[in-house]
Write a protein that holds these residues in place. Sequence first.
Motif, PDB file in Angstrom:
ATOM      1  N   ALA A   1      -7.089   3.883   4.733  1.00 16.13           N
ATOM      2  CA  ALA A   1      -7.208   2.424   4.640  1.00 16.13           C
ATOM      3  C   ALA A   1      -6.059   1.741   5.376  1.00 16.13           C
ATOM      4  O   ALA A   1      -6.243   0.711   6.040  1.00 16.13           O
ATOM      5  CB  ALA A   1      -7.240   1.991   3.177  1.00 16.13           C
ATOM      6  N   LEU A   2      -4.878   2.346   5.280  1.00 13.94           N
ATOM      7  CA  LEU A   2      -3.710   1.791   5.978  1.00 13.94           C
ATOM      8  C   LEU A   2      -3.930   1.788   7.481  1.00 13.94           C
ATOM      9  O   LEU A   2      -3.677   0.796   8.165  1.00 13.94           O
ATOM     10  CB  LEU A   2      -2.473   2.621   5.625  1.00 13.94           C
ATOM     11  N   PHE A   3      -4.431   2.893   8.007  1.00  8.31           N
ATOM     12  CA  PHE A   3      -4.645   2.976   9.447  1.00  8.31           C
ATOM     13  C   PHE A   3      -5.844   2.143   9.907  1.00  8.31           C
ATOM     14  O   PHE A   3      -5.873   1.660  11.029  1.00  8.31           O
ATOM     15  CB  PHE A   3      -4.787   4.442   9.883  1.00  8.31           C
TER      16      PHE A   3
ATOM     17  N   ILE B   1       0.674   4.514  -2.412  1.00 10.80           N
ATOM     18  CA  ILE B   1       0.552   5.880  -1.899  1.00 10.80           C
ATOM     19  C   ILE B   1       1.627   6.777  -2.524  1.00 10.80           C
ATOM     20  O   ILE B   1       1.345   7.905  -2.930  1.00 10.80           O
ATOM     21  CB  ILE B   1       0.664   5.872  -0.348  1.00 10.80           C
TER      22      ILE B   1
ATOM     23  N   THR C   1      -9.464  12.690  -1.233  1.00 14.47           N
ATOM     24  CA  THR C   1      -8.551  12.423  -2.343  1.00 14.47           C
ATOM     25  C   THR C   1      -8.119  10.958  -2.296  1.00 14.47           C
ATOM     26  O   THR C   1      -8.283  10.267  -1.285  1.00 14.47           O
ATOM     27  CB  THR C   1      -7.292  13.302  -2.238  1.00 14.47           C
ATOM     28  N   ALA C   2      -7.534  10.517  -3.408  1.00 12.29           N
ATOM     29  CA  ALA C   2      -7.076   9.128  -3.487  1.00 12.29           C
ATOM     30  C   ALA C   2      -6.042   8.831  -2.404  1.00 12.29           C
ATOM     31  O   ALA C   2      -6.074   7.776  -1.761  1.00 12.29           O
ATOM     32  CB  ALA C   2      -6.498   8.841  -4.871  1.00 12.29           C
ATOM     33  N   ILE C   3      -5.133   9.779  -2.206  1.00 16.88           N
ATOM     34  CA  ILE C   3      -4.109   9.573  -1.161  1.00 16.88           C
ATOM     35  C   ILE C   3      -4.735   9.469   0.218  1.00 16.88           C
ATOM     36  O   ILE C   3      -4.392   8.590   1.005  1.00 16.88           O
ATOM     37  CB  ILE C   3      -3.075  10.729  -1.172  1.00 16.88           C
TER      38      ILE C   3
ATOM     39  N   GLN D   1       4.199  18.875   1.496  1.00 15.78           N
ATOM     40  CA  GLN D   1       3.610  18.541   2.797  1.00 15.78           C
ATOM     41  C   GLN D   1       3.229  17.066   2.881  1.00 15.78           C
ATOM     42  O   GLN D   1       3.452  16.407   3.902  1.00 15.78           O
ATOM     43  CB  GLN D   1       2.360  19.388   3.040  1.00 15.78           C
TER      44      GLN D   1
ATOM     45  N   LEU E   1       0.598   7.905  -5.848  1.00 17.78           N
ATOM     46  CA  LEU E   1      -0.485   8.882  -5.838  1.00 17.78           C
ATOM     47  C   LEU E   1       0.014  10.303  -5.559  1.00 17.78           C
ATOM     48  O   LEU E   1      -0.701  11.275  -5.833  1.00 17.78           O
ATOM     49  CB  LEU E   1      -1.545   8.488  -4.806  1.00 17.78           C
TER      50      LEU E   1
ATOM     51  N   GLU F   1      -6.205   6.089   0.693  1.00 15.42           N
ATOM     52  CA  GLU F   1      -5.220   5.022   0.888  1.00 15.42           C
ATOM     53  C   GLU F   1      -4.595   5.073   2.280  1.00 15.42           C
ATOM     54  O   GLU F   1      -4.401   4.058   2.924  1.00 15.42           O
ATOM     55  CB  GLU F   1      -4.114   5.125  -0.177  1.00 15.42           C
ATOM     56  N   VAL F   2      -4.272   6.289   2.725  1.00 11.53           N
ATOM     57  CA  VAL F   2      -3.671   6.436   4.052  1.00 11.53           C
ATOM     58  C   VAL F   2      -4.663   5.991   5.126  1.00 11.53           C
ATOM     59  O   VAL F   2      -4.313   5.261   6.054  1.00 11.53           O
ATOM     60  CB  VAL F   2      -3.222   7.897   4.297  1.00 11.53           C
TER      61      VAL F   2
ATOM     62  N   ARG G   1       0.823  -1.202   0.000  1.00 10.45           N
ATOM     63  CA  ARG G   1       0.000   0.000   0.000  1.00 10.45           C
ATOM     64  C   ARG G   1       0.862   1.259   0.000  1.00 10.45           C
ATOM     65  O   ARG G   1       0.503   2.257  -0.636  1.00 10.45           O
ATOM     66  CB  ARG G   1      -0.942  -0.002   1.203  1.00 10.45           C
TER      67      ARG G   1
ATOM     68  N   PHE H   1      -3.915  12.313  10.531  1.00  7.53           N
ATOM     69  CA  PHE H   1      -2.507  12.136  10.168  1.00  7.53           C
ATOM     70  C   PHE H   1      -2.189  12.821   8.850  1.00  7.53           C
ATOM     71  O   PHE H   1      -1.161  13.480   8.702  1.00  7.53           O
ATOM     72  CB  PHE H   1      -2.184  10.644  10.057  1.00  7.53           C
ATOM     73  N   ILE H   2      -3.070  12.672   7.898  1.00 11.23           N
ATOM     74  CA  ILE H   2      -2.784  13.183   6.561  1.00 11.23           C
ATOM     75  C   ILE H   2      -3.202  14.647   6.397  1.00 11.23           C
ATOM     76  O   ILE H   2      -2.751  15.331   5.464  1.00 11.23           O
ATOM     77  CB  ILE H   2      -3.456  12.289   5.483  1.00 11.23           C
ATOM     78  N   ALA H   3      -4.026  15.130   7.323  1.00  8.28           N
ATOM     79  CA  ALA H   3      -4.473  16.526   7.225  1.00  8.28           C
ATOM     80  C   ALA H   3      -3.303  17.483   7.425  1.00  8.28           C
ATOM     81  O   ALA H   3      -2.382  17.200   8.191  1.00  8.28           O
ATOM     82  CB  ALA H   3      -5.555  16.802   8.263  1.00  8.28           C
ATOM     83  N   THR H   4      -3.363  18.615   6.748  1.00  3.74           N
ATOM     84  CA  THR H   4      -2.275  19.581   6.866  1.00  3.74           C
ATOM     85  C   THR H   4      -2.599  20.666   7.887  1.00  3.74           C
ATOM     86  O   THR H   4      -1.809  21.575   8.101  1.00  3.74           O
ATOM     87  CB  THR H   4      -1.988  20.235   5.502  1.00  3.74           C
TER      88      THR H   4
ATOM     89  N   LYS I   1       4.726  13.477   5.260  1.00  2.00           N
ATOM     90  CA  LYS I   1       3.938  12.506   6.007  1.00  2.00           C
ATOM     91  C   LYS I   1       4.155  11.090   5.490  1.00  2.00           C
ATOM     92  O   LYS I   1       4.228  10.131   6.268  1.00  2.00           O
ATOM     93  CB  LYS I   1       2.454  12.873   5.940  1.00  2.00           C
TER      94      LYS I   1
END
Lengths: 156, 156
Positions: free
Chosen positions: B11-13, A114, B3-5, A128, A117, B8-9, A110, B34-37, A132
Amino acid sequence: MLTAIEQEVIALFVRMADVLNLPRSVGEIYGILFIATEPLCLDDCRIRLNISKGSTSQGLKILRSFGAIRTVYVPGDRKDYYVAETSLRKIAAGFATEQIQPHLASGVDRMARIRDLLELHDADERVQLEEKVDLLENWQSRAGKVLPLVLKLIGG
Amino acid sequence: MLTAIEQEVIALFVRMADVLNLPRSVGEIYGILFIATEPLCLDDCRIRLNISKGSTSQGLKILRSFGAIRTVYVPGDRKDYYVAETSLRKIAAGFATEQIQPHLASGVDRMARIRDLLELHDADERVQLEEKVDLLENWQSRAGKVLPLVLKLIGG
DNA sequence: CATGATGTTCAGTTTATACTGAACAAACCG
DNA sequence: CGGTTTGTTCAGTATAAACTGAACATCATG
């Protein structure tokens, strides 16, 4: 049917099974085999635990799959008999290989997806996100390295 | 919406949460943070993940309980905002303390009870049982010692 | 205070997972 | 072979856990 000690030991393994995300019946079966003083066959387990044939068969299969139990040959008997493996090192190694590694592997897959992507985002945003994703990959790498060390630590 | 990323992130968590025996929603919430900026509030999470207010509140509570997220103060806003903790060491330590130690502790209690129950058996039988109980205690002791070492290994 | 915004709780529902039991397959034995 | 024993499979069911959403609590603010 079961002695007080048997009940307590089984309860202990049921709790362990829960922590490890394994069906309750798997904990029960390992528990009865662990505390038994002689090898038991499928029906021995089934009757003592009062569970179904299906659950017992599935549970024994799971326990075999990561080496938590061994089959023993009993001359003049067609049934399969089982004993609990008592080497924590062996059980932990089997569990790591069969139950944990697949998760780590699919995680690595995965991560690759990522990374791909990231291309879809434009430069400033990508910086940014990349930070991560790097962090995530770092975690994964550390998790992968710790697992073998744990196995070294846990059993000699 | 996502978004696609992000998908995926998350889904990983979600998969990680499953391995750790945590609700799916906890993995989702940690993933989006985690992925939020920027810091997100409860409603930000709820809307982006399309889950209920109740689940979001519970999930944030669980994540706070072992230090996987931190609250950040946003001047002039009554809402609580959250960011994902990015120190693997801190998260692992919190998880160990809050989610694993209690299991180990209750295991120790049960071992004491099991020791007491040995008295109910007569000498010859007791010898065999005692061996197994000793082994079990040995396992527990090793598990207890490995946990702090894992934390040392995983993060500096 | 009254209001509105925010977060929590919990009874009821949904969903995922494990369990059951009967049908089936495999292997042995007379 | 036919019958018996043993173990596996799997469709249906039961069970446990998570999720929902609305009622409730809390609190800042005008």
